[in-house]
Design an enzyme around this catalytic site. Structure first.
Site, short mmCIF file in Angstrom:
data_model
loop_
_atom_site.label_atom_id
_atom_site.label_comp_id
_atom_site.label_asym_id
_atom_site.label_seq_id
_atom_site.Cartn_x
_atom_site.Cartn_y
_atom_site.Cartn_z
N GLY A 47 0.78 -1.24 0.00
CA GLY A 47 0.00 0.00 0.00
C GLY A 47 0.80 1.28 0.00
O GLY A 47 0.36 2.31 -0.53
N ASP A 106 -4.30 3.00 10.98
CA ASP A 106 -5.69 2.72 11.34
C ASP A 106 -5.70 2.29 12.81
O ASP A 106 -5.62 3.14 13.69
CB ASP A 106 -6.15 1.62 10.37
CG ASP A 106 -7.61 1.29 10.46
OD1 ASP A 106 -8.41 2.19 10.69
OD2 ASP A 106 -7.97 0.10 10.29
N LYS A 134 -6.38 7.56 10.32
CA LYS A 134 -7.76 7.35 10.79
C LYS A 134 -7.70 7.31 12.30
O LYS A 134 -7.72 6.25 12.92
CB LYS A 134 -8.27 5.99 10.29
CG LYS A 134 -9.09 6.03 9.04
CD LYS A 134 -9.71 4.66 8.78
CE LYS A 134 -10.13 4.54 7.35
NZ LYS A 134 -10.55 3.16 7.00
N ASP A 162 -6.21 -0.33 -1.21
CA ASP A 162 -6.94 -1.25 -2.08
C ASP A 162 -8.26 -1.71 -1.49
O ASP A 162 -8.49 -1.65 -0.28
CB ASP A 162 -6.08 -2.50 -2.33
CG ASP A 162 -6.02 -3.42 -1.11
OD1 ASP A 162 -5.60 -2.93 -0.03
OD2 ASP A 162 -6.40 -4.59 -1.23
#
Ligand code: IMP
Ligand code: MG
Length: 183
Positions: A47, A106, A134, A162
């Site tokens: 990523g 995250d 986040k 993704d």
């Protein structure tokens, strides 16, 4: 059947030019902070690759590029916080100043595990640089040292992120139309 990405996007959260401007800003910050250091930038596959590439190419410093692959299991699967290495670094971290580059932080499990591992391997310092944060979803006790954008708790795709292995090569960050998930 021919298909275009843009048909699947519900809304664009961050445009190509917003991201490019922010990446430049982060690169400048990193250059100031690491100008006298022996910098090693670790990209987290897969990523982080678009962000990583854009970032290092804005940095006028003799840094080293290295990659690692980790997969984390969140709550609901196994014990949350467990991170498994799938591809390891081929460089000695002893005394090095490391910046981990990630697409998004995250829960924070991936970054906290990697940071602990790199410190254990003798790195002099380990900082984290994430394009997206986040914050609301954090469970691990870690914050990124460099953040591109704070984002809401929505599932995002593009610029490395993704859905089922696709959409990583979008130039922007957005959300998917609900139909895409039910297909
Ligand atoms: P964590 O911080 O260990 O929970 O995991 C971060 C990883 O979760 C990222 O590297 C992404 O692969 C994945 N991830 C988290 N949020 C999203 C999202 O909105 N879209 C796509 N992947 C996400
Ligand atoms: Mg990832």
């Amino acid at each position: 059947m021919k298909k275009r990405f843009t048909e699947d996007i519900e809304k664009v959260l961050l445009t190509e030019s917003q991201i490019a401007a922010r990446v430049k800003g982060l690169a400048e910050q990193l250059m100031q902070d690491y100008e006298d250091k022996d910098l090693l930038m670790v990209g987290v596959l897969t990523g982080a690759t678009p962000f990583y590439t854009a970032l290092v190419m804005e940095m006028d410093l003799p840094l080293e590029m290295h990659f690692i692959r980790a997969s984390s299991y969140g709550a609901g699967t196994e014990s949350s916080g467990k991170v498994e290495l799938r591809y390891d670094l081929e460089v000695d971290l002893q005394g090095r100043d490391v910046v981990i580059v990630e697409d998004i932080i995250d829960s924070g499990n991936t970054l906290s595990a990697l940071k602990a591992l790199f410190l254990q391997r003798g790195a002099n310092s380990v900082a984290c640089c994430c394009l997206l944060d986040k914050k609301e979803r954090r469970t691990a006790d870690i914050e990124a040292d460099y953040v591109g954008f704070e984002v809401p708790d929505e599932f995002l795709v593009g610029y490395g992120l993704d859905y089922a292995g696709k959409y990583r090569n979008l130039k922007y960050v957005g959300t998917l139309r609900p139909e895409v998930y039910s297909n």
